[in-house]
Design an enzyme around this catalytic site. Structure first.
Site, PDB file in Angstrom:
ATOM      1  CG  ASP A 144      59.067  10.653  77.005  1.00 52.84           C
ATOM      2  OD1 ASP A 144      60.069  10.295  77.663  1.00 52.84           O
ATOM      3  OD2 ASP A 144      58.419  11.690  77.270  1.00 52.84           O
TER       4      ASP A 144
ATOM      5  CD  GLU B 201      62.634  14.152  80.778  1.00 51.96           C
ATOM      6  OE1 GLU B 201      63.273  14.946  81.486  1.00 51.96           O
ATOM      7  OE2 GLU B 201      62.428  14.354  79.554  1.00 51.96           O
TER       8      GLU B 201
END
Lengths: 383, 383
Positions: free
Chosen positions: A71, A148
């Site tokens: 991400d 994350e």
């Protein structure tokens, strides 16, 4: 979307960057990663949500885990990527899709479907235990995970550790977070406390009937301003601490003496202290003020004395430095797995609109990791 | 909706309270007030938006203006009104519909359509210059206006002063704002300044690269905490000043050293200073910090030496005290009209959910004003 792992490091990074994957919307990229890894053959590929884990099963004595999050922070009008003067610009280039691309290239190299990067042109090994690629000295695990960049409760690595602890077994974990090609060891811990200074409300035209909570916060801020943080050296890494107000709020209305002023204080602490010790220290430093813990994350010791870590340091040939920000190395540390940060991105560009990565650092990181995974003999062959 | 001005003071207050009129929604009440005043005959009744102005034209040497706002703060589940143990509860009872009811009762008394309150039962005057009511010693103006409880730009009295300055001509203005039956003279001025303390942003894990703006606000708050406000006596009224932070904000995120901390400071100043002088004083007190004026309102001198004001003080028979909050008396002062606050409501209950008014104070206020408007001779007759 398909990812072609035979692309050059630059082009593969670009392809990964151009599949947008802000936190919570990693599915398209996770699908592409899973499909590409499965397509290599010879790897066991597992999936949990938008996390993809691939593993060799070569029966080596040691296992090295490479980890990277899929991400990014929200796209800031900086996609698709642009290539300018040896740098690739765009959301996630540094943090950390260049690292993701390196991980994918290494998988392809092991499978023999991509030429290794760097001037040497080949890993220098003629035979292969697998499918024509180089012979790794360690078993290898690839962990690509989601979420994350957001609240820890959503973190994909945390979920993997809870659901599939065995997928993460390793002797050393390398996080390809941006470090500009340096080894950043361990990480500092972090905790936040809310300090509420009370007062008594009154109309500001009759202020003597109240007690101004904002004024009463002055000694607290003074305490923080004059605080002397520690500097702690562990395994040659220097950790500098910090105790800082990161938010202050107070006030009811423009004509009211406020009855509360809240200060949020962030303590970044060296990994020689655990959260309990760190909180005790904060309570002591802010003695006299009510302190309430809002969140915390333990740090991670650098772990450079572990043999697998020492070998990696030797392969990179750089002196490790302390990691100041908190990263997921701490999750591995909590699982008993030594972990280091090492990646091609520039940490100072992470989360900026102008985010970019130097193409040379991508190749260099791949080269270093390739050499390390091939082991000492192969490493010598390439020098 | 109709208002019956022959109702008792209690019942009329109740009727006014039970027509909800939060700021911006005063039309229904304004219509009812306009219709009731027009129905009395003999008054010139004018209207501007939801402000209603009624005037006698008796050719007296002096004119007394009674003013009250029709609006209330938002209803807080405290309507319709409730009568409990000699108190009327409900939104706007104290601030300031009890005062509005007294104003309406006095208009009716002059027109002869309502019996005066109090044990004397009558103003003690046999003849009437108008329609059977008592003979006033002054011409009288009633000003009912909208939007007092919101931003000054919407204030109905401000609009009247701009559009119809002549409607407001008077020798003395009495605001029936809640004062619990005391005379509150003049009012303090108020100004607010924004003080922005700068810093330099950095990640909180590398705090030494930044400068913490919140920490740097410590000396500003210390300055405010140790500030010694003035006490100023004018016409026997004691004005106590105050310099207070009323809001503080700072912080970017939980992991960022903040680059700005803004403190909003409110200075309440005695009316011997104008806004320019007051701002100069604040700049001096906060020397070294950047100060930006956000809003201001001049105070009003008590004006007790004006003959009409002195006569009113005598009629009430109470020693005037300083008004601490800012009120619309300052608008009259700016027009050159001496103005006092005098009303039956309790200022400490204004804007509270539990707002209420003592019925005895409504009658007492009407009695005092009746006596004052009738003039010295009539006043003696009632004692």
């Amino acid at each position: 979307m398909r990812l072609d792992l035979s692309l050059s490091a630059t082009e593969l990074t670009r392809a990964v960057v151009d599949i947008p994957s802000p936190s919570g919307a990693e599915s398209t990229l996770a699908d592409a990663v899973e499909e590409a890894l499965t397509g290599l053959g010879g790897l066991r590929v597992d999936r949990d949500g938008d996390a993809v884990v691939a593993r060799t099963g070569l029966g080596r004595q040691t296992r090295v885990l490479l980890a990277g999050h899929l991400d990014t922070v929200p796209v800031a009008d900086n996609l698709p990527s642009r290539l300018v003067d040896g740098h690739l610009y765009g959301c996630g280039t540094s943090d950390m899709k260049a690292g993701v691309a390196v991980m994918l290239r290494l998988a392809a190299a092991l499978a023999g479907s991509a030429a290794p990067a760097g001037p040497a042109g080949s890993a220098g090994v003629a035979s292969s235990a697998w499918s024509g690629g180089f012979v790794p000295a360690h078993d290898v695990t690839w962990v690509f995970y989601d979420n994350e960049e957001v609240d820890a409760v959503r973190n994909g690595l945390r979920r993997l550790a809870a659901n599939h602890r065995d997928w993460l077994d390793a002797d050393l974990a390398l996080l390809l977070e941006p470090t500009s090609g340096e080894i950043e060891a361990g990480c500092q811990g972090t905790l936040r406390v809310a300090v509420t200074v009370p007062g008594r409300r009154a109309h500001s035209a009759r202020s003597w009937l109240g007690e101004n909570a904002i004024h009463r916060a002055a000694p607290l801020l003074e305490r923080l301003a004059s605080y002397q943080p520690r500097t702690v050296t562990i395994d040659g890494c220097v950790y500098r601490e910090g105790l800082n107000a990161v938010r202050i709020t107070g006030g009811v209305a423009g004509n009211i003496i406020p009855d509360a002023c809240e200060v949020l204080v962030n303590y970044r602490f060296a990994p020689d202290r655990d959260v309990t010790q760190a909180l005790g220290h904060v309570r002591e430093a802010l003695d006299g003020f009510p302190v309430e813990l809002t969140d915390s994350a333990a740090g991670a010791l650098p772990g450079l004395t572990a043999p697998a870590a020492a070998a990696f340091v030797q392969a990179v040939g750089r002196t490790p430095v302390a990691k100041y920000g908190w990263t997921d190395v701490a999750r591995f540390a909590a699982l008993g797995i030594p972990a280091l940060n090492y990646g091609p991105g520039d940490p100072n560009l992470a989360h900026t609109r102008d985010e970019h990565v130097a193409l040379g650092l991508i190749d260099a990181a791949e080269d270093v990791l390739h050499r390390y995974l091939a082991g000492p003999a192969a490493g010598r062959g390439r020098r």
